[in-house]
Motif scaffolding. Structure first.
Motif, mmCIF file in Angstrom:
data_model
loop_
_atom_site.group_PDB
_atom_site.id
_atom_site.type_symbol
_atom_site.label_atom_id
_atom_site.label_comp_id
_atom_site.label_asym_id
_atom_site.label_seq_id
_atom_site.Cartn_x
_atom_site.Cartn_y
_atom_site.Cartn_z
ATOM 1 N N GLY A 59 24.929 24.727 1.252
ATOM 2 C CA GLY A 59 25.078 24.383 2.242
ATOM 3 C C GLY A 59 24.824 25.017 2.906
ATOM 4 O O GLY A 59 24.754 25.930 3.561
ATOM 5 N N VAL A 60 26.459 25.352 2.493
ATOM 6 C CA VAL A 60 27.221 26.269 3.330
ATOM 7 C C VAL A 60 26.893 27.699 2.320
ATOM 8 O O VAL A 60 26.429 28.917 3.416
ATOM 9 C CB VAL A 60 28.587 25.983 2.616
ATOM 10 N N ILE A 61 26.492 28.062 1.698
ATOM 11 C CA ILE A 61 26.359 29.354 0.525
ATOM 12 C C ILE A 61 25.092 29.715 1.124
ATOM 13 O O ILE A 61 24.522 30.600 2.176
ATOM 14 C CB ILE A 61 26.418 29.311 0.113
ATOM 15 N N THR A 62 23.818 28.895 1.750
ATOM 16 C CA THR A 62 22.709 29.202 1.719
ATOM 17 C C THR A 62 22.601 29.695 3.934
ATOM 18 O O THR A 62 21.967 30.697 3.918
ATOM 19 C CB THR A 62 21.560 28.083 2.219
ATOM 20 N N ALA A 63 23.365 28.347 4.579
ATOM 21 C CA ALA A 63 22.995 28.949 5.330
ATOM 22 C C ALA A 63 24.083 30.226 6.338
ATOM 23 O O ALA A 63 23.594 30.529 7.385
ATOM 24 C CB ALA A 63 24.231 27.335 6.723
ATOM 25 N N ALA A 64 25.319 30.330 4.954
ATOM 26 C CA ALA A 64 25.485 31.533 5.551
ATOM 27 C C ALA A 64 24.863 32.738 5.494
ATOM 28 O O ALA A 64 25.179 34.142 6.239
ATOM 29 C CB ALA A 64 26.752 31.705 4.968
ATOM 30 N N GLY A 65 23.942 32.232 4.461
ATOM 31 C CA GLY A 65 22.950 34.203 4.042
ATOM 32 C C GLY A 65 21.450 33.715 4.568
ATOM 33 O O GLY A 65 21.890 34.808 5.268
ATOM 34 N N LEU A 66 21.360 32.711 5.279
ATOM 35 C CA LEU A 66 20.696 32.920 6.711
ATOM 36 C C LEU A 66 20.566 33.669 7.671
ATOM 37 O O LEU A 66 20.182 34.012 8.238
ATOM 38 C CB LEU A 66 19.844 31.288 6.621
ATOM 39 N N ILE A 67 21.457 32.822 8.057
ATOM 40 C CA ILE A 67 22.184 33.824 9.118
ATOM 41 C C ILE A 67 22.536 35.241 9.455
ATOM 42 O O ILE A 67 21.928 36.318 9.675
ATOM 43 C CB ILE A 67 23.973 32.772 9.856
ATOM 44 N N VAL A 105 21.386 40.862 0.933
ATOM 45 C CA VAL A 105 22.200 39.453 1.139
ATOM 46 C C VAL A 105 20.824 37.952 0.780
ATOM 47 O O VAL A 105 21.087 37.451 0.199
ATOM 48 C CB VAL A 105 22.663 39.032 2.990
ATOM 49 N N ALA A 106 19.916 38.217 1.040
ATOM 50 C CA ALA A 106 18.445 37.647 0.296
ATOM 51 C C ALA A 106 18.278 36.895 -1.238
ATOM 52 O O ALA A 106 18.316 36.213 -1.539
ATOM 53 C CB ALA A 106 17.312 38.160 1.086
ATOM 54 N N ALA A 107 18.141 38.670 -1.345
ATOM 55 C CA ALA A 107 18.836 38.454 -3.293
ATOM 56 C C ALA A 107 20.318 37.403 -3.073
ATOM 57 O O ALA A 107 19.772 36.997 -4.237
ATOM 58 C CB ALA A 107 18.608 39.672 -4.012
ATOM 59 N N ASP A 108 21.477 38.030 -3.017
ATOM 60 C CA ASP A 108 22.164 37.400 -3.353
ATOM 61 C C ASP A 108 22.245 36.215 -3.293
ATOM 62 O O ASP A 108 22.746 35.195 -3.517
ATOM 63 C CB ASP A 108 23.294 38.513 -3.064
ATOM 64 N N THR A 109 22.060 35.247 -2.399
ATOM 65 C CA THR A 109 21.535 33.915 -1.989
ATOM 66 C C THR A 109 20.893 33.188 -2.281
ATOM 67 O O THR A 109 21.370 32.346 -2.613
ATOM 68 C CB THR A 109 21.925 33.970 -0.271
ATOM 69 N N PHE A 110 20.069 33.891 -2.443
ATOM 70 C CA PHE A 110 18.378 33.042 -3.310
ATOM 71 C C PHE A 110 18.280 33.286 -4.767
ATOM 72 O O PHE A 110 17.855 32.141 -5.686
ATOM 73 C CB PHE A 110 17.224 33.317 -2.498
#
Length: 177
Positions: free
Chosen positions: A79-87, A114-119
């Motif tokens: 959740g934290v990683i996804t939220a930070a990545g989306l921001i 960032v999108a590739a790293d996050t998801f």
């Protein structure tokens, strides 16, 4: 790769021209964009990695098996990683609207990175690599890790995983596939 395809004259530039008016004036990639983007993306990726791996090491030191610690760390920090990545993805996408072509190029590279790293990387590749290394007994844990705590391992791991079911955890304290 994609940066050159979109920002240098060619078919991709023609396809994306209607999205960003600054592509009309683009004749190539600014020399500073790749090295600066690389250093920014490495810094952001290491930030995510520290967050995820510190949770894995914390759970591993608490007596969880490698596989269970990895699964639970991804679950707890996703959740934290996804939220930070989306921001960050949204903020870098804002640079795509810039009329300054160098900012537009930064926005493009950082958005995709960032999108590739996050998801992809943090949710799929890192846990997959840790699972492969765990099976090969080749994990790089900092220092000596305690053995898997077998006392109540079945109930504890099944309860935390939210999958309470007899036979879910084998005798080694690891989750069954």
């Amino acid at each position: 790769g994609l940066l050159c395809q979109v920002y240098q004259p060619g078919p991709f530039q023609d396809a994306f021209r209607h999205l960003t008016p600054s592509l009309e004036y683009s004749v190539g990639v600014y020399w500073v964009v790749p090295p600066m983007s690389f250093s920014i993306l490495v810094g952001l990726a290491l930030d995510y990695d520290v967050l995820l791996m510190s949770r894995v090491v914390e759970l591993r030191r608490a007596g969880w098996s490698d596989r269970a610690a990895t699964c639970l760390a991804v679950e707890k920090s996703a959740g934290v990683i996804t939220a930070a990545g989306l921001i960050m993805t949204v903020s870098f996408a804002g640079l795509l609207g810039s009329s300054a072509i160098v900012l537009n190029q930064y926005g493009f590279v950082l958005f995709l990175g960032v999108a590739a790293d996050t998801f992809l990387v943090r949710t799929l590749l890192v846990p997959a690599c840790l699972a492969i290394l765990s099976r090969a007994r080749a994990n790089w844990w900092p220092g000596k890790m305690p053995g898997v705590a077998l006392e109540g391992a079945r109930e504890r791991e099944a309860l935390v995983a939210g999958l309470w079911s007899p036979g879910l955890v084998d005798g080694s304290g690891d989750l069954l596939p």
